[in-house]
Design a protein around this motif. Structure first.
Motif, PDB file in Angstrom:
ATOM      1  N   VAL A 148       0.859  -1.181   0.000  1.00  0.00           N
ATOM      2  CA  VAL A 148       0.000   0.000   0.000  1.00  0.00           C
ATOM      3  C   VAL A 148       0.898   1.234   0.000  1.00  0.00           C
ATOM      4  CG1 VAL A 148      -1.745   1.288   1.293  1.00  0.00           C
ATOM      5  CG2 VAL A 148      -1.828  -1.215   1.233  1.00  0.00           C
ATOM      6  N   LYS A 149       0.569   2.198  -0.843  1.00  0.00           N
ATOM      7  CA  LYS A 149       1.379   3.413  -0.913  1.00  0.00           C
ATOM      8  C   LYS A 149       1.268   4.192   0.392  1.00  0.00           C
ATOM      9  CE  LYS A 149       2.087   7.646  -3.596  1.00  0.00           C
ATOM     10  NZ  LYS A 149       1.579   8.494  -4.700  1.00  0.00           N
ATOM     11  N   LYS A 150       2.386   4.629   0.896  1.00  0.00           N
ATOM     12  CA  LYS A 150       2.429   5.338   2.178  1.00  0.00           C
ATOM     13  C   LYS A 150       1.837   6.743   2.058  1.00  0.00           C
ATOM     14  CE  LYS A 150       6.732   2.970   3.416  1.00  0.00           C
ATOM     15  NZ  LYS A 150       6.912   2.342   2.082  1.00  0.00           N
ATOM     16  N   GLY A 151       1.066   7.117   3.065  1.00  0.00           N
ATOM     17  CA  GLY A 151       0.590   8.486   3.174  1.00  0.00           C
ATOM     18  C   GLY A 151      -0.728   8.786   2.504  1.00  0.00           C
ATOM     19  N   ASN A 152      -1.325   7.822   1.766  1.00  0.00           N
ATOM     20  CA  ASN A 152      -2.586   8.145   1.092  1.00  0.00           C
ATOM     21  C   ASN A 152      -3.701   7.164   1.423  1.00  0.00           C
ATOM     22  OD1 ASN A 152      -1.955   5.874  -0.493  1.00  0.00           O
ATOM     23  ND2 ASN A 152      -2.805   6.811  -2.332  1.00  0.00           N
ATOM     24  N   ALA A 186       3.915   9.400   4.702  1.00  0.00           N
ATOM     25  CA  ALA A 186       4.783   9.400   3.522  1.00  0.00           C
ATOM     26  C   ALA A 186       6.230   9.670   3.911  1.00  0.00           C
ATOM     27  CB  ALA A 186       4.301  10.441   2.513  1.00  0.00           C
ATOM     28  N   THR A 187       6.415  10.434   4.977  1.00  0.00           N
ATOM     29  CA  THR A 187       7.768  10.762   5.436  1.00  0.00           C
ATOM     30  C   THR A 187       8.052  10.265   6.841  1.00  0.00           C
ATOM     31  OG1 THR A 187       6.965  12.930   6.188  1.00  0.00           O
ATOM     32  CG2 THR A 187       7.909  12.805   3.972  1.00  0.00           C
ATOM     33  N   SER A 188       7.023   9.781   7.550  1.00  0.00           N
ATOM     34  CA  SER A 188       7.211   9.318   8.923  1.00  0.00           C
ATOM     35  C   SER A 188       6.418   8.032   9.128  1.00  0.00           C
ATOM     36  CB  SER A 188       6.746  10.394   9.915  1.00  0.00           C
ATOM     37  OG  SER A 188       6.864   9.937  11.249  1.00  0.00           O
ATOM     38  N   PHE A 189       7.117   6.907   9.152  1.00  0.00           N
ATOM     39  CA  PHE A 189       6.470   5.612   9.344  1.00  0.00           C
ATOM     40  C   PHE A 189       7.356   4.738  10.218  1.00  0.00           C
ATOM     41  CE2 PHE A 189       8.711   5.804   5.289  1.00  0.00           C
ATOM     42  CZ  PHE A 189       9.615   4.753   5.404  1.00  0.00           C
ATOM     43  N   LYS A 190       6.789   3.633  10.691  1.00  0.00           N
ATOM     44  CA  LYS A 190       7.488   2.737  11.606  1.00  0.00           C
ATOM     45  C   LYS A 190       8.133   1.582  10.834  1.00  0.00           C
ATOM     46  CE  LYS A 190       5.998   4.976  15.270  1.00  0.00           C
ATOM     47  NZ  LYS A 190       6.895   5.677  16.211  1.00  0.00           N
ATOM     48  N   VAL A 191       9.249   1.086  11.372  1.00  0.00           N
ATOM     49  CA  VAL A 191       9.971  -0.008  10.703  1.00  0.00           C
ATOM     50  C   VAL A 191      10.276  -1.156  11.662  1.00  0.00           C
ATOM     51  CG1 VAL A 191      11.002   1.496   8.964  1.00  0.00           C
ATOM     52  CG2 VAL A 191      12.186   1.138  11.135  1.00  0.00           C
ATOM     53  N   THR A 195       7.074  -7.676   9.483  1.00  0.00           N
ATOM     54  CA  THR A 195       6.539  -7.707   8.120  1.00  0.00           C
ATOM     55  C   THR A 195       6.964  -6.513   7.284  1.00  0.00           C
ATOM     56  OG1 THR A 195       4.497  -6.586   8.816  1.00  0.00           O
ATOM     57  CG2 THR A 195       4.514  -8.998   8.864  1.00  0.00           C
ATOM     58  N   GLY A 196       7.694  -5.569   7.876  1.00  0.00           N
ATOM     59  CA  GLY A 196       8.136  -4.412   7.111  1.00  0.00           C
ATOM     60  C   GLY A 196       7.675  -3.106   7.731  1.00  0.00           C
ATOM     61  N   GLU A 197       7.219  -2.196   6.889  1.00  0.00           N
ATOM     62  CA  GLU A 197       6.884  -0.844   7.336  1.00  0.00           C
ATOM     63  C   GLU A 197       5.387  -0.720   7.623  1.00  0.00           C
ATOM     64  OE1 GLU A 197      10.252   0.858   4.222  1.00  0.00           O
ATOM     65  OE2 GLU A 197       8.159   0.556   3.653  1.00  0.00           O
ATOM     66  N   TYR A 198       5.058   0.179   8.549  1.00  0.00           N
ATOM     67  CA  TYR A 198       3.651   0.447   8.840  1.00  0.00           C
ATOM     68  C   TYR A 198       3.489   1.884   9.302  1.00  0.00           C
ATOM     69  CZ  TYR A 198       4.668  -0.171  13.873  1.00  0.00           C
ATOM     70  OH  TYR A 198       5.170  -0.056  15.157  1.00  0.00           O
ATOM     71  N   GLY A 199       2.273   2.405   9.143  1.00  0.00           N
ATOM     72  CA  GLY A 199       1.969   3.763   9.555  1.00  0.00           C
ATOM     73  C   GLY A 199       0.890   3.774  10.612  1.00  0.00           C
ATOM     74  N   LEU A 200       0.854   4.843  11.385  1.00  0.00           N
ATOM     75  CA  LEU A 200      -0.172   5.010  12.410  1.00  0.00           C
ATOM     76  C   LEU A 200      -1.417   5.634  11.793  1.00  0.00           C
ATOM     77  CD1 LEU A 200       1.966   6.357  15.408  1.00  0.00           C
ATOM     78  CD2 LEU A 200       1.480   3.988  14.761  1.00  0.00           C
ATOM     79  N   ILE A 201      -2.584   5.199  12.269  1.00  0.00           N
ATOM     80  CA  ILE A 201      -3.862   5.689  11.757  1.00  0.00           C
ATOM     81  C   ILE A 201      -4.405   6.760  12.699  1.00  0.00           C
ATOM     82  CG2 ILE A 201      -6.244   5.076  11.225  1.00  0.00           C
ATOM     83  CD1 ILE A 201      -4.283   4.022   9.199  1.00  0.00           C
ATOM     84  N   PHE A 202      -4.701   7.937  12.131  1.00  0.00           N
ATOM     85  CA  PHE A 202      -5.245   9.048  12.910  1.00  0.00           C
ATOM     86  C   PHE A 202      -6.593   9.469  12.334  1.00  0.00           C
ATOM     87  CE2 PHE A 202      -0.619   9.331  13.203  1.00  0.00           C
ATOM     88  CZ  PHE A 202      -0.427   9.416  14.574  1.00  0.00           C
TER      89      PHE A 202
END
Length: 365
Positions: A148-152, A186-191, A195-202
């Motif tokens: 999934v594309k980061k940030g969108n 898109a510029t700030s995600f967790k590693v 399983t790789g990278e993930y982002g927080l949901i706000f």
């Protein structure tokens, strides 16, 4: 069959990586099961009762595509499990197994090899607030591709009620939907996930600077959305059919998680979804080979028809004419001269002593 081989030099080979994106919109009518055909005909349930599958068309149709699975679970020892708020806890072991299954894949084990809980801000080492009870949506590979594309990523849902009447979503009494998203990812995600990278949901972009306001995680490579049940702000209607008592349970979200089955919890989230939008990513890796034919190379052909009566056909009867060949195919060979790949040119290319030819062969994978 080739009789002359030329070895590639270091500057004859180069590699590139291209990211291709595709917009994926999922409307609430598809998720709620009211888009096509009879109600819930595109929602597949199973006898084990551990998750539901959502399709873009009635799932018995040969043209139906699997979109995602949806389930729910809680952590063993969570407050909701240990202090019953309802007469009976339904599917306790299955809810624990679901939570542990996702946690052991998405969250790193602790130093003792124990499964850790989902952490609200993603910093498992620092402790902090844990997400004890969660909803899980696993998107199909057909939708997410490589990631999934980061940030969108955007997830619009009603957070105060999920009621419906006769299988159709009832807008009465529901507040304006909240648009959750991986704002700023898109510029700030967790590693720190296996399983790789993930982002927080706000719930809004302004909260992205405060990880303690996160409502879940989106795991980009795994294509999994984890939402804390506390996203629901008021009473939760389980089952989606408020006029059918056998299929509905109303009350606090704590009570709903205790007394509702996993299928009922999945229904509650399905009927709360207004819209899901994201871009997927396909990683296209390319290797380009520059096949160079210098002035004194490949001016002759091994094709038997190239000669007639020991004379080069393309020279005619002119003994002083330059030898000429026409390139139609490029072959790539292994180190021991075994043919691995061929490439055809759109039209024969004239090759003579008076010119040079460079052909670029591109392999995508």
């Amino acid at each position: 069959m080739a009789s002359t081989f030329k070895t590639f030099l270091a500057n004859d080979i180069t590699t590139t990586k291209t990211l291709l994106h595709e917009a994926i919109p999922i409307t609430g009518t598809i998720v709620s099961g009211t888009y096509k055909g009879p109600i819930d005909s595109n929602i597949k349930t199973f006898s084990h009762g551990m998750f539901e599958s959502v399709y873009d068309y009635p799932y018995l149709s040969s043209s139906a595509n699997h979109i995602f699975d949806i389930t729910a679970g809680w952590y063993s020892g969570s407050l909701w499990q240990e202090v019953p708020l309802h007469a009976a806890i339904v599917q306790d072991s299955k809810k624990i197994n679901i939570y542990n299954q996702f946690a052991q894949v998405l969250v790193p084990y602790d130093v003792s090899g124990n499964i850790q809980q989902f952490d609200q801000d993603g910093d498992t080492a620092a402790g902090g607030t844990k997400m004890d009870s969660c909803f899980f949506i696993t998107f199909s590979r057909l939708l997410t591709k490589d990631e999934v594309k980061k940030g969108n990523f955007r997830f619009s849902m009603y957070v105060n009620s999920t009621g419906s009447t006769n299988g159709t979503v009832d807008p009465e009494g529901r507040l304006t939907p909240v648009t959750l998203g991986d704002y700023g990812a898109a510029t700030s995600f967790k590693v720190n996930s296996p399983t790789g990278e993930y982002g927080l949901i706000f719930s809004q972009s302004a909260d992205s600077s405060d990880p303690t306001k996160a409502f879940g995680h989106i795991y980009y490579q795994a294509g999994i959305l984890v939402l804390t049940s506390s996203i629901f702000r008021e009473d939760l209607v389980i089952g989606g059919y408020i006029d059918t008592p056998a299929n509905s349970i109303t009350g606090s979200r704590e009570k709903a998680f205790q007394s509702g089955t996993i299928d009922q919890l999945a229904n509650a989230l399905r009927y709360a979804i207004d819209d899901i939008d994201f871009n997927n990513t396909t990683e296209l890796n390319s290797t380009m080979y520059f096949c160079r034919a210098n002035t004194n190379e490949y001016n002759y052909s091994a094709n038997p028809t190239y000669l007639s009566d020991s004379k080069i056909v393309v020279k005619g009867d002119n003994a002083f004419a330059e030898p000429v060949s026409y390139i139609t195919t490029v072959g790539l060979y292994s180190a021991d001269n075994e043919l691995l790949a061929t490439a055809k040119v759109s039209e024969p290319l004239k090759k003579a002593v008076s010119n040079e030819v460079t052909l670029r062969v591109r392999l995508d994978y």
